[in-house]
Design an enzyme around this catalytic site. Structure first.
Site, short mmCIF file in Angstrom:
data_model
loop_
_atom_site.label_atom_id
_atom_site.label_comp_id
_atom_site.label_asym_id
_atom_site.label_seq_id
_atom_site.Cartn_x
_atom_site.Cartn_y
_atom_site.Cartn_z
N THR A 15 -2.49 -1.16 13.69
CA THR A 15 -3.69 -0.89 13.44
C THR A 15 -4.34 -0.17 14.39
O THR A 15 -3.64 0.53 14.98
CB THR A 15 -4.57 -2.31 13.80
OG1 THR A 15 -6.15 -2.18 14.56
CG2 THR A 15 -3.13 -3.32 15.01
N GLU B 51 -15.04 -8.44 9.80
CA GLU B 51 -16.02 -7.84 10.18
C GLU B 51 -17.72 -8.33 10.30
O GLU B 51 -18.00 -8.40 11.21
CB GLU B 51 -16.12 -6.44 8.79
CG GLU B 51 -15.54 -5.25 8.97
CD GLU B 51 -13.86 -5.92 8.73
OE1 GLU B 51 -13.40 -6.94 8.06
OE2 GLU B 51 -13.12 -4.47 7.80
N ASP C 223 -7.36 6.20 8.22
CA ASP C 223 -6.34 5.42 9.41
C ASP C 223 -5.65 5.58 9.71
O ASP C 223 -5.56 5.82 10.86
CB ASP C 223 -5.98 4.23 8.66
CG ASP C 223 -6.62 2.78 7.74
OD1 ASP C 223 -7.89 3.03 8.59
OD2 ASP C 223 -6.05 2.06 7.26
N ARG D 57 0.75 -1.32 0.22
CA ARG D 57 -0.02 0.17 -0.12
C ARG D 57 0.49 1.25 0.23
O ARG D 57 1.31 1.78 0.56
CB ARG D 57 -0.60 0.13 1.35
CG ARG D 57 -1.66 0.77 1.14
CD ARG D 57 -2.80 0.96 2.62
NE ARG D 57 -3.90 0.60 2.61
CZ ARG D 57 -4.04 0.80 3.58
NH1 ARG D 57 -4.03 1.32 5.00
NH2 ARG D 57 -6.10 -0.34 4.19
N ASP E 163 -15.20 -1.71 6.48
CA ASP E 163 -15.16 -1.38 5.38
C ASP E 163 -16.08 -2.42 4.48
O ASP E 163 -16.43 -2.53 3.25
CB ASP E 163 -13.32 -2.03 4.65
CG ASP E 163 -12.59 -0.74 4.82
OD1 ASP E 163 -12.98 0.09 4.42
OD2 ASP E 163 -11.09 -1.28 5.81
#
Ligand code: GLC
Length: 802
Positions: A703, A631, A359, A352, A487
């Protein structure tokens, strides 16, 4: 089971059993030169980008696990027996081989003791340097002379782009070679291309040795390891000779051997140094380490660097684990997420190439109580990733050029469409920044937008609110767009998100404060009107007697409704109804009670329940995951922070602390075989009750959990909430904490706070004495502070209504 302990004084986590359930990692260096290292010395290094600047190889998710690494082998020249300075990769039987790993703040020390020889390897990147040092001390613990060989070994990538190196083998296998100069192996890459006047193309790597002459070397991985062997038993080590072989076109490695004779009790020190520098620079760098004190001084500098940051906030409570986390480990993890974002770990391979908007804006909150001045630059940067129309760009590239960025929907844009929440995270971050720094003038600072134009911060914030208001659905709630914080939840262009609605409500309250300070009466009345409407809708339409909904779909169907067969209760809307200040006392109590009854587990509260199996709608992408994972109903760790904060804001100290303990890594130090992740860092999620691996944690280090739990501890449990005027103090602690202290640096002043809780309260109003004078309320005005301040905060024992 327990594999180590917290050494508070040294701010270290000490791993005493090397066979940890997973490799337990640490970070070295800075974004100029960074490295990740496990307790087995596994890991990799990179220059600037984990994706494009990869220097050392690491085989993610592979067998054998956690390879390659920064290996040091020791071979007894008499017996031919050999081992490694970390337990792996040779892996000697643990009844004969002793090992300890000390992960400290940006350094790691791994020691071994085997067959009368002890080693201690210190790994670090010296402050401000762009190379790493492995300092080996080796000692003969016995009473007879020993002859040993030491081998330092590094496996280079053939291409600094991680993906190319891993998959484009028809190219990358043919572009590097190695050679040897005096005390170092050099790796050259595309050697005859892009050279400057000095003949360098900036891609020369070196691996060198100071402190002893090199007896043999190897620059070729296959020659070092040998056919059908592995790092467990490299042929060169077994043979005791590296053969002086370069690589030409295959896989490059740097291996250096030093032969040492050790008298009884004798200790020697060697330094292996690794980096990306042309040969002449490598020579210079290596020569510095001929002085044995050089590395020691650099280690001290590193420790001072961290101490200076972390000492700005420290607590001494009756709970040691809480102290370890707040004072050292959670704080350190917040710095790592702040610095590295989601760039490189053992889970993130580094692909990334930018900063995720939400974030990063969340990460900033984790360090604000320590170094608000350090956060400022990053806050500015994030504002420059906001569009003229107020939305946050989902990802801000590392090569971001404000004013020239392509937006979602435009040709040339190549990432996700807008999400509903991104820019709204700016509000609590800016409010906390101003509270810590007192820099209210930041609101006047002019910052460019990502696409075109510029405005002051206040106007940026106004546009963020406007963006959400203009993107609202049938009930007047913000639409979900591509996703909200979750997300996996796609409510779409018309479907509405209750979580974002609470965020918007909070944003409007923060903006209202700023508007009042600036006497911007039009904005004040507009925001008052809009918040009133939003609050009414949330309470009229989204409240179901014991819970708030999660959203409303385009079709009008409710998500998170009590009668749904699945996912009928979601955690975040409940905690955020409190955090945003939107729920009244009764609803807040009620919603939190429902969470406790229905969602709580011994590892924290699950993100929703029951997980999706049969009844997910199209946008409920969490159904891709197994039930109780990610999630789809796991204990999503970041959400624990918000729950702790919500309970604290209600004055429910016992509940807040209960949730804190359930999710705190340190609390599970003696259940490491269940949690598996490092007991000193938060992960992204923990598997929930419907998984056979309930309690197993995943996605270490990088995180949002780090900052969110930090904020929950500092602002929630400890109740230290700086505002523009001063520090509001409102602890919400377990009723058996009868006394504790907090030391805080605040805008250049020192606060020594003693909280007394003689009646066992868990929240409620406090009485504060500042330097002997009683204050009228719980705000400590900045203007009344001396340089050094004694504060006594007394919790009087008024119980919350529940
Ligand atoms: C991951 C993402 C974060 C997102 C969360 C919930 O942690 O990094 O951006 O909010 O998952 O989906």
């Amino acid at each position: 089971m327990k594999y180590g302990y917290f050494d508070e004084a040294g701010r270290e986590y000490v791993i005493t059993r090397p066979d940890t359930p997973e490799p337990w990692a640490n970070y070295l260096g800075s974004p100029e030169y960074g490295a990740i290292i496990s307790n087995q010395a596994g890991g990799y290094s990179f220059v600037r980008s984990g994706a494009n600047g990869r220097l050392l190889r690491y085989r993610f998710n592979s067998v054998p696990a956690d390879q390659a690494g920064r290996y040091i082998y020791v071979r007894d020249r008499e017996s031919g027996d050999y081992w490694s300075g970390s337990w792996q990769p040779v892996g000697k039987p643990l009844d004969l081989y002793r090992s300890e790993c000390r992960h400290g703040l940006s350094y790691t020390v791994i020691s071994s003791s085997y067959s009368g020889i002890s080693t201690e390897t210190l790994y670090l990147v010296p402050l401000g340097k762009t190379y790493e040092v492995w300092r080996l001390k080796i000692r003969n613990e016995g009473d007879r002379k020993r002859t040993v060989s030491v081998f330092g070994c590094a496996e280079f990538t053939n291409d600094s782009n991680y993906e190319q190196d891993a998959v484009n083998l028809q190219y990358t296998q043919f572009v590097t070679r190695t050679c040897f100069h005096r005390n170092r192996v050099l790796q050259l890459h595309n050697e005859f291309c892009r050279r400057n006047a000095d003949g360098s193309n900036g891609e020369e790597r070196f691996f060198g040795l100071s402190g002893a002459p090199v007896s043999s070397w190897c620059g070729d991985r296959e020659e070092f390891i040998g056919p059908y062997r592995s790092y467990e038993n490299p042929i060169a080590v077994e043979r005791g000779d590296c053969g002086n072989v370069p690589n030409y076109g295959g896989n490059s490695a740097g291996v250096l051997q030093a032969d040492l004779d050790l008298e009884p009790g004798e200790e020697r020190q060697l330094c292996f140094v690794l980096g990306v520098h042309p040969d002449a620079e490598a020579e210079k760098i290596l020569s510095e380490y001929e002085d044995p004190h050089c590395i020691e001084t650099q280690w001290e500098e590193l420790k001072d660097f961290w101490e200076e940051k972390l000492c700005r906030f420290s607590v001494h409570t009756p709970d040691e684990n809480f102290n370890h986390m707040v004072n050292t480990w959670n704080a350190y993890q917040c710095f790592i997420t702040f610095i590295w974002s989601r760039a490189a770990s053992f889970t993130y391979c580094g692909l990334r190439n930018g900063l995720g908007f939400r974030d990063t804006v969340q990460d900033i909150q984790g360090i604000l109580h320590l170094v608000p001045e350090m956060a400022l630059e990053r806050i500015r940067f994030m504002f420059s990733g906001q569009t003229f129309f107020g939305a946050g760009l989902p990802l801000i590239g590392f090569h971001h050029e404000p004013g020239h960025v392509k937006l979602p929907g435009e040709p040339g844009y190549d990432y996700d469409p807008y999400r509903a929440d991104d820019a709204l995270w700016l509000f609590p971050t800016v409010a906390q920044y101003i509270g810590e720094s007192g820099n209210i003038r930041f609101l006047d600072e002019v910052i460019p937008f990502a696409d075109h134009g510029e405005a002051d911060v206040y106007e940026h914030l106004r546009r963020a609110v406007r963006f959400s208001l203009e993107h609202s659905g049938a009930h007047g709630l913000p639409v979900g767009l591509y996703a909200d914080w979750n997300d996996c939840l796609r409510m779409g262009e018309q479907g509405e998100s209750v979580f974002v609605a609470f965020q918007l409500y909070q944003a409007m309250q923060i903006l209202l404060d700023f508007a009042r300070i600036r006497n911007d009466l039009d904005t004040v009345s507009e925001l008052e009107e809009q918040s009133r409407k939003l609050r009414k809708t949330l309470n009229d339409v989204c409240w179901q007697g014991d819970r708030y909904l999660r959203g409303i779909r385009e079709s009008g169907e409710m998500v998170g409704s009590r009668d749904d067969p699945e996912a009928n209760l979601w955690l975040n809307p409940q905690s955020w109804s409190v955090i945003s200040g939107c729920a009244d006392e009764e609803r807040a109590q009620n919603a939190l009670e429902t969470v406790h009854l229905r969602l709580n587990t011994e590892y924290g509260a699950v993100i929703m329940d029951p997980p999706y199996r049969e009844h997910a709608f199209d946008g409920a992408r969490m159904q891709l995951f197994l039930p109780s994972i990610k999630e789809n109903g796991s204990v999503f760790s970041q959400a624990q922070g918000w729950l702790i904060l919500a309970e604290s804001l209600m004055g429910h100290g016992n509940r807040a602390y209960e949730y804190y303990r359930e999710c705190s890594p340190a609390e599970q130090n003696d259940r490491a075989e269940i949690r598996r992740l490092e007991p000193y860092v938060h992960g992204q999620f923990v598997e929930g009750p419907q998984s056979p691996h309930k309690g197993r944690a995943h996605v270490h280090w990088l995180t949002g959990t780090a900052s969110t739990v930090m904020v929950a501890c500092v602002r929630g449990i400890l109740g230290i909430r700086p505002t523009a005027e001063g520090v509001l103090i409102q602890p919400s602690v377990p009723s058996d904490w009868k006394e504790f202290t907090i030391d805080k640096f605040y805008r250049g002043k020192r606060l020594h706070i003693t909280v007394k809780n003689p009646n066992g309260a868990q929240g409620g109003p406090v009485r504060i004495a500042l330097n002997g004078e009683t204050l009228p309320d719980s705000l400590v005005p900045f203007g009344q502070l001396e340089n050094e301040n004694e504060l006594v905060v007394t919790m009087p024992g008024v119980e919350p209504t529940k």
